[in-house]
Each structure stands twice: as C-alpha cells, then as structure tokens.
Write a protein that holds these residues in place. Structure first.
Motif, mmCIF file in Angstrom:
data_model
loop_
_atom_site.group_PDB
_atom_site.id
_atom_site.type_symbol
_atom_site.label_atom_id
_atom_site.label_comp_id
_atom_site.label_asym_id
_atom_site.label_seq_id
_atom_site.Cartn_x
_atom_site.Cartn_y
_atom_site.Cartn_z
ATOM 1 N N THR A 42 -14.167 41.260 22.426
ATOM 2 C CA THR A 42 -13.860 42.367 23.332
ATOM 3 C C THR A 42 -13.829 43.666 22.535
ATOM 4 O OG1 THR A 42 -11.470 42.358 22.994
ATOM 5 C CG2 THR A 42 -12.344 40.781 24.602
ATOM 6 N N ASP A 44 -11.577 45.802 22.630
ATOM 7 C CA ASP A 44 -10.212 45.957 22.136
ATOM 8 C C ASP A 44 -10.026 45.217 20.814
ATOM 9 O OD1 ASP A 44 -7.551 46.948 22.487
ATOM 10 O OD2 ASP A 44 -6.917 44.939 23.061
ATOM 11 N N ASN A 45 -10.429 43.953 20.763
ATOM 12 C CA ASN A 45 -10.333 43.200 19.514
ATOM 13 C C ASN A 45 -11.186 43.842 18.426
ATOM 14 O OD1 ASN A 45 -8.612 41.204 20.490
ATOM 15 N ND2 ASN A 45 -10.293 39.870 21.110
ATOM 16 N N GLY A 53 -12.845 35.585 18.527
ATOM 17 C CA GLY A 53 -13.635 35.920 19.702
ATOM 18 C C GLY A 53 -13.519 34.861 20.785
ATOM 19 N N ILE A 54 -14.293 35.081 21.831
ATOM 20 C CA ILE A 54 -14.372 34.107 22.930
ATOM 21 C C ILE A 54 -15.266 32.954 22.487
ATOM 22 C CG2 ILE A 54 -14.909 33.863 25.395
ATOM 23 C CD1 ILE A 54 -13.006 36.179 24.784
ATOM 24 N N SER A 146 -11.651 43.291 28.449
ATOM 25 C CA SER A 146 -11.019 42.099 27.881
ATOM 26 C C SER A 146 -10.810 41.022 28.931
ATOM 27 C CB SER A 146 -9.653 42.457 27.271
ATOM 28 O OG SER A 146 -9.813 43.362 26.217
ATOM 29 N N ARG A 147 -11.234 41.298 30.152
ATOM 30 C CA ARG A 147 -11.026 40.328 31.239
ATOM 31 C C ARG A 147 -12.309 39.551 31.498
ATOM 32 N NH1 ARG A 147 -6.830 41.305 34.788
ATOM 33 N NH2 ARG A 147 -8.007 40.454 36.514
ATOM 34 N N PHE A 148 -12.173 38.253 31.599
ATOM 35 C CA PHE A 148 -13.304 37.381 31.891
ATOM 36 C C PHE A 148 -12.985 36.609 33.152
ATOM 37 C CE2 PHE A 148 -13.423 38.465 27.525
ATOM 38 C CZ PHE A 148 -14.761 38.681 27.261
ATOM 39 N N ASP A 149 -13.830 36.774 34.151
ATOM 40 C CA ASP A 149 -13.548 36.133 35.424
ATOM 41 C C ASP A 149 -13.838 34.642 35.363
ATOM 42 O OD1 ASP A 149 -12.940 36.439 38.377
ATOM 43 O OD2 ASP A 149 -14.860 35.391 38.411
ATOM 44 N N THR A 150 -12.827 33.856 35.625
ATOM 45 C CA THR A 150 -12.887 32.395 35.751
ATOM 46 C C THR A 150 -13.223 31.705 34.430
ATOM 47 O OG1 THR A 150 -13.532 32.663 38.060
ATOM 48 C CG2 THR A 150 -13.800 30.471 37.113
ATOM 49 N N LEU A 151 -14.440 31.862 33.950
ATOM 50 C CA LEU A 151 -14.812 31.226 32.689
ATOM 51 C C LEU A 151 -16.095 31.854 32.171
ATOM 52 C CD1 LEU A 151 -17.393 29.284 33.541
ATOM 53 C CD2 LEU A 151 -15.632 27.727 34.232
ATOM 54 N N LEU A 152 -16.393 31.562 30.925
ATOM 55 C CA LEU A 152 -17.652 32.014 30.332
ATOM 56 C C LEU A 152 -18.386 30.779 29.846
ATOM 57 C CD1 LEU A 152 -18.292 35.038 28.030
ATOM 58 C CD2 LEU A 152 -19.322 32.823 27.517
ATOM 59 N N TYR B 200 -7.489 37.924 24.757
ATOM 60 C CA TYR B 200 -8.357 38.137 25.909
ATOM 61 C C TYR B 200 -7.632 37.642 27.145
ATOM 62 C CZ TYR B 200 -9.660 33.549 23.971
ATOM 63 O OH TYR B 200 -9.629 32.308 23.404
ATOM 64 N N THR B 201 -8.159 38.062 28.285
ATOM 65 C CA THR B 201 -7.559 37.679 29.564
ATOM 66 C C THR B 201 -8.577 36.919 30.380
ATOM 67 O OG1 THR B 201 -6.065 39.563 29.588
ATOM 68 C CG2 THR B 201 -6.585 38.572 31.725
ATOM 69 N N GLN B 202 -8.140 35.818 30.927
ATOM 70 C CA GLN B 202 -8.986 35.046 31.827
ATOM 71 C C GLN B 202 -8.447 35.282 33.236
ATOM 72 O OE1 GLN B 202 -9.127 31.030 30.395
ATOM 73 N NE2 GLN B 202 -10.727 30.400 31.825
ATOM 74 N N ALA B 203 -9.285 35.816 34.105
ATOM 75 C CA ALA B 203 -8.872 36.099 35.477
ATOM 76 C C ALA B 203 -9.159 34.861 36.321
ATOM 77 C CB ALA B 203 -9.625 37.308 36.020
ATOM 78 N N LEU B 204 -8.096 34.199 36.744
ATOM 79 C CA LEU B 204 -8.252 32.925 37.442
ATOM 80 C C LEU B 204 -8.262 33.140 38.957
ATOM 81 C CD1 LEU B 204 -5.692 30.813 35.366
ATOM 82 C CD2 LEU B 204 -8.154 30.992 35.023
ATOM 83 N N PRO B 205 -9.164 32.459 39.648
ATOM 84 C CA PRO B 205 -9.283 32.663 41.102
ATOM 85 C C PRO B 205 -8.348 31.754 41.885
ATOM 86 C CG PRO B 205 -11.049 31.248 40.353
ATOM 87 C CD PRO B 205 -10.213 31.567 39.135
ATOM 88 N N PRO B 358 -11.705 31.221 27.872
ATOM 89 C CA PRO B 358 -12.640 31.129 28.999
ATOM 90 C C PRO B 358 -13.923 30.398 28.651
ATOM 91 C CG PRO B 358 -12.305 33.443 28.336
ATOM 92 C CD PRO B 358 -11.345 32.613 27.536
ATOM 93 N N ALA B 359 -14.300 30.393 27.363
ATOM 94 C CA ALA B 359 -15.518 29.679 26.949
ATOM 95 C C ALA B 359 -15.159 28.423 26.155
ATOM 96 C CB ALA B 359 -16.394 30.602 26.096
ATOM 97 N N GLY B 367 -10.387 26.911 33.923
ATOM 98 C CA GLY B 367 -10.567 28.218 34.539
ATOM 99 C C GLY B 367 -11.119 28.130 35.956
#
Lengths: 156, 419
Positions: A42, A44-45, A53-54, A146-152, B200-205, B358-359, B367
């Motif tokens: 990110t 920020d990091n 990292g992710i 820095s936000r990741f929706d659900t998963l990557l 990091y932030t994971q936005a969960l649905p 998230p990964a 997630g």
C-alpha cells in the motif's frame, strides 16, 4: 533511444496486463526474471518504509506457486480484472537495466456482472533489457488505498 | 402514550433468542439494525475491553493514533507522563472529528471547525473567541470548559497490546482475559519488542459476527482452506485443540508438531507415494525458524468481542474487527516482527505473510465466505444456523472438529446483549 525503451516497456506491460485480464495466468510468471521480486503493498506502507506486503515473492518459482494455488487450492468467487495502464515514465536507464514507473487502474468484474474499481496505484519497476524484449527484475505494486475489498486473488 | 409502547415501537427492545441453548443461531442477528445499534451500546461501549492499537505504534511522548471501537472513532495518545490515554475523536462542541490523520505526533489537538482545543488526555483547554471580540460575542460566563469534552476511555495494556473501554465498571483487563487467555498472549509477545511490519484493511461484505464466527470455527479450517492439503503440507503428526474460556467469548485454537509422531511419520513416508501432483516450486515459504520454546506452529487467539492475535508459523499479526453497518466489516491487519529479528528471520516473516491477509494462501477464503453467508441468508431472517458439531457445549476440547468456540461466542454475546 529513450523513446524506444519507453515503447518497449509499454508493449511488455500491455502483454503483462493482457495475460492476467484474459485469463492466461500461467504466462504471468514469465514476465519476470528467475531471480526477481514481486510485491503488492500500500502507499501507506511504502511511504513509511514498512516492508510487509499483501503479496511477496523473491523468486519466479514463488509466482508459479501462487498461480498453482489460485488454480488448484484457493476458493474464491469467479471474477476477472481489466487493467488500464498509464504511459511508463522512464526514471533511469543503466546499461541493460531500466527503472520505470507506471500508473494502473484495475476494474474487477464479478460473475454476476458487478463491476467495481478494485485498485489504483503505480508499478515501481526494474526491467532487464533483453534485445527486443524486457523482463522484470522487480515489480513493487503500490496500491493507492490500504483497503482491499473482500480478497485479492488475481495478481495486479 | 405509554400504553402504546410495545416491542414493535420500542427501539431498545430486541427480538428474543428463538430457543434455549447455543446450537441454533437466528439469521436476523446479522441483518437487524436494532441489533447493530444495541451492539454499539452493550458491546463496544459496554463493560468490555476493545483493542485499540499496539503500544509500539505510539512509542514517544505526543505520538497519537486514531482507531475505532465499533462505530466510535477514538484517539490514542501518549502524554508527557509516558502513559497512554484514549478519548473519543469527537469535538465536544459540534461533534466534528478532532484528529483527521491516522497517526502523528501532537502537542495538543485542535478541531478544524472552530478550533476548540484538547490536551493529550482529551481535556478541553481552549475555545476560540471564548471571551468574544472587542467585548462582543463569546461564550456566556456560565460556560465551564471542564464540563465539556469527548468521552474518555479506560486504557489497559498487556504485552504491548492496548485495549480500551468506555465503561467505568469494566473489570480489569487481566480479569477480563482470565487464566486461559492471558498466558497465551504472553507466549507470543511477552518480553519482546514488537515492530510493525505492515498494515492493510480487508473490507468484508458481511456482518462482523460472521467473521468472528469464522475465526472461532476450527471445523472449517481443513475443508475451506485447501492450500496445505493441495501441496501436501499437512502433517499427520499434528496434535492440537481448542481452549474456550469460561465466559465463552475468548478462545484459542492451536496445533503443534508431535515430535515423536513426526519421527514415526517420517519413517512411514518413505514407502508412501504421494497422490497429489502438486508441489511448491519454491518451498522456502515454509522453511520457518524455531521461534517458541514449545512445538506450537499455529495459535489463533480471540478476545471477545473483536480482537484476534495470530501466530501461523512465523507470521504474527493482530486483527481488529470494526463493524461498518449490518452488512459491512473492516478487518484491520497489523503484521508484527520483533526488534531483534535477524535479516533472515525478517525475510521469513515477509515470505510467510503470503499465508495471511486478503491474498493469504490460508485466509483469502475467509474474506469471501462471510459474504456467501450474508447473501445466502438475505431472505431468511427467521431461519437459523445449525451450530451443533461437537455437541451443544462451549468447553475446551482436544478435537478441533467442533464448533464449541463458536457456541462460546454466542454464549458471551447473549450474556452481554441480554438476549
């Protein structure tokens, strides 16, 4: 010469994005040197010098493992990306190596058609020139958010 | 008017838990806005401890960090006395955020709206134009700054983990954690100097409770997460179990290498050919280092209501769960290393960080699976989940094929929510 390098890198990056977006994930590790670094982090990091990292890989084999895991092991809802890349900015060229920076914009399309902006950011790259081609020695994917929706799952 | 009051009209009245026990969980708990509002009062602002941040994130005098306790934005600071303080990030004047940055260093905090100013402990110390201009305007003489300020939180620290509570009646943190949990936090963090490796932030649905259920659910681990199985990294020789504290709300799930069985398995393996075609091309990911005196390679620990400390091999992280409405949750990951890590150890932590987040090879499914439930139950608020694996109790167990710690969560939830 500088123009040639920029257009070469633009061409390689277009092929890179195409391999991910068109579902040819198996070809993705081939854009990297065998000894390479690939990291998704990110802004920020990155700006604070925080290392984790992710995703982190320090060999092409680790990228191969990620593809295998995504295909054979991990569970996630089917989706695709569409990458939009900016023009590469050539930061420096030193012999056979080129440092460049490129903006990206990635849209995620879920299987039900839901289409969202998934990530924006920049690639911080170090390429090794190989004749008419170029391979990544290092790609740091710096996501603006820095936000990741659900998963990557799929790589950026 | 009073005679018209009924369950339907009273916003504080919740629906009843459908049947005795913990094995049936009604789906309206994950959908209902009244439940969500009650959780804010009774869990996040009630007599419980919520995780705020790491002490290592605010090491110096004046350092601050903004965080969240449920819906409430909170500022954590270190004042000149070296102590940590926490107060609402809400100006006592008209309610604006006091601090906009996620972290920094400050002598005091001034609201941008009308420059009401607070010291590092959250006391109001300045009101712009309090006495007016040229004898006109200003606050009335009766206005007393001491009577105004954001709500303050109690703060307690264990092994560099900082917890806060809005409640004056909350029991001490050590008592809240109890004998089952405190030592297992110490096992990972005591006597060491943690450093943040990344966030990091994971936005969960999904609703936050679906994530907490998932954290506590040792039943799903080998079924949903196939990374270890696919690459044949599971060890037959593992032993483990779950610990549920007496309140039910906190848990530890762990697995360890059984050294003798490992030896036997190594012998046995000589003659067994693998059935899976998959191998890691770069197995260095899992060549971790010996970090703990025991043989525990995985310890997932949760503190009710919304904190997780994990050790997965050499990957240490804290997870803060922040509800964002009935259907959204923020999962804030902070990855931890230690000041005395060697470069090789640090590299291993970075590599093994691929397992989480998230990964994460063994966490990305978490997630999405909460979202599958949230969508699955969308039209079924009156239906119920079946949480009966391993019986109906919420006790510790040597088997991880149990939902005992999920039931423990609901036990503590019902007690705190009065459900």
């Amino acid at each position: 010469m500088a123009q040639d390098v920029a257009s070469l890198i633009a061409q390689v990056q277009a092929a890179y994005a195409r391999s991910i977006d068109n579902g040819d994930l198996g070809a993705w590790p081939d854009f990297f040197e065998e000894q390479c670094t690939y990291k998704i982090t990110t802004a920020d990091n990155h700006s604070q010098g925080l290392e984790a990292g992710i995703v982190f890989a320090n060999s092409r084999a680790m990228l191969v493992d990620r593809v295998t895991s995504l295909r054979e092991a991990n569970v996630y809802e089917r989706h695709t990306y569409r990458h939009f890349l900016g023009q590469p900015w050539i930061q420096s060229q030193d012999g056979g190596q080129v440092r460049s920076e490129t903006s990206f914009f990635v849209v995620r399309i879920m299987r039900d058609g839901t289409t969202d902006i998934y990530a924006t950011g920049r690639y911080l790259d170090l390429y090794a020139l190989q004749g008419s081609s170029a391979k990544l020695i290092e790609r740091i994917v710096v996501c603006d958010s820095s936000r990741f929706d659900t998963l990557l799952a799929l790589p950026l | 008017m009073q005679s018209q009051a009924s369950a339907g009209h009273n916003p504080t009245e919740l629906r009843a838990w459908p049947e005795p026990g913990l094995t049936r969980v009604p789906y309206w708990l994950f959908q209902d806005r009244q439940v969500y509002a009650a959780e804010q009062r009774r869990l996040f602002q009630g007599p419980l401890w919520n995780f705020l941040c790491l002490a290592a994130e605010v090491p110096n005098v004046g350092d601050f960090r903004t965080t969240a306790v449920g819906d409430a934005s909170v500022i954590v600071t270190r004042d000149a006395d070296g102590e940590l303080y926490a107060f609402e990030n809400r100006c006592a004047h008209r309610g604006a955020l006091i601090a906009l940055e996620p972290r920094g260093n400050a002598k005091d905090f001034s609201c941008v709206y009308h420059a009401w100013t607070y010291d590092r402990q959250g006391n109001l110390i300045g009101v712009a134009f309090k006495d007016g201009v040229k004898g006109k305007g200003g606050m009335p003489p009766s206005f007393c700054m001491q009577d105004h300020g954001p709500r303050k939180l109690r703060v307690a620290e264990l092994c560099g983990l900082v917890f806060g509570s809005f409640s004056d009646t909350v029991p001490p943190l050590e008592e809240h954690l109890g004998e089952a949990i405190g030592p297992r936090i110490e096992r990972v963090l005591a006597g060491r100097k943690p450093v943040v490796l990344g966030r990091y932030t994971q936005a969960l649905p999904n609703n936050w409770k679906l994530y907490m259920e998932n954290v506590k659910d040792s039943y799903h681990a080998s079924i949903l997460h196939l990374f270890f199985t696919t690459f044949e990294l599971n060890r037959l020789s593992q032993r483990g179990g779950i610990i549920v504290d007496p309140s039910g709300g906190h848990h530890v799930s762990f697995s360890a290498i059984d050294a003798q069985a490992e030896k036997d398995a190594e012998y046995a393996k000589q003659s067994i050919r693998s059935e899976s075609a998959y191998r890691l091309a770069d197995p260095s990911l899992l060549q971790g280092f010996k970090e703990f005196a025991d043989d525990i390679t995985l310890q997932i620990l949760s503190v009710f209501p919304t904190f997780v400390l994990q050790q997965i091999q050499n990957t240490i992280a804290v997870r803060q769960i922040v509800p964002r409405g009935t259907h959204r949750t923020d999962l804030n990951w902070t990855l931890i290393g230690f000041a005395d890590d060697t470069p090789e150890q640090r590299l291993m932590r970075l590599k093994q960080a691929n397992l989480i987040g998230p990964a994460g090879y063994v966490s990305m499914e978490d997630g999405c699976v909460g979202g599958f439930v949230q969508r699955g139950i969308a039209g079924a608020g009156d239906e119920r989940a079946v949480v009966e694996m391993g019986g109906s109790g919420a006790e510790s167990s040597e088997s991880r094929v149990t939902e005992a710690s999920v039931r423990g969560f609901w036990k503590a939830y019902r007690a705190s929510m009065g459900l």
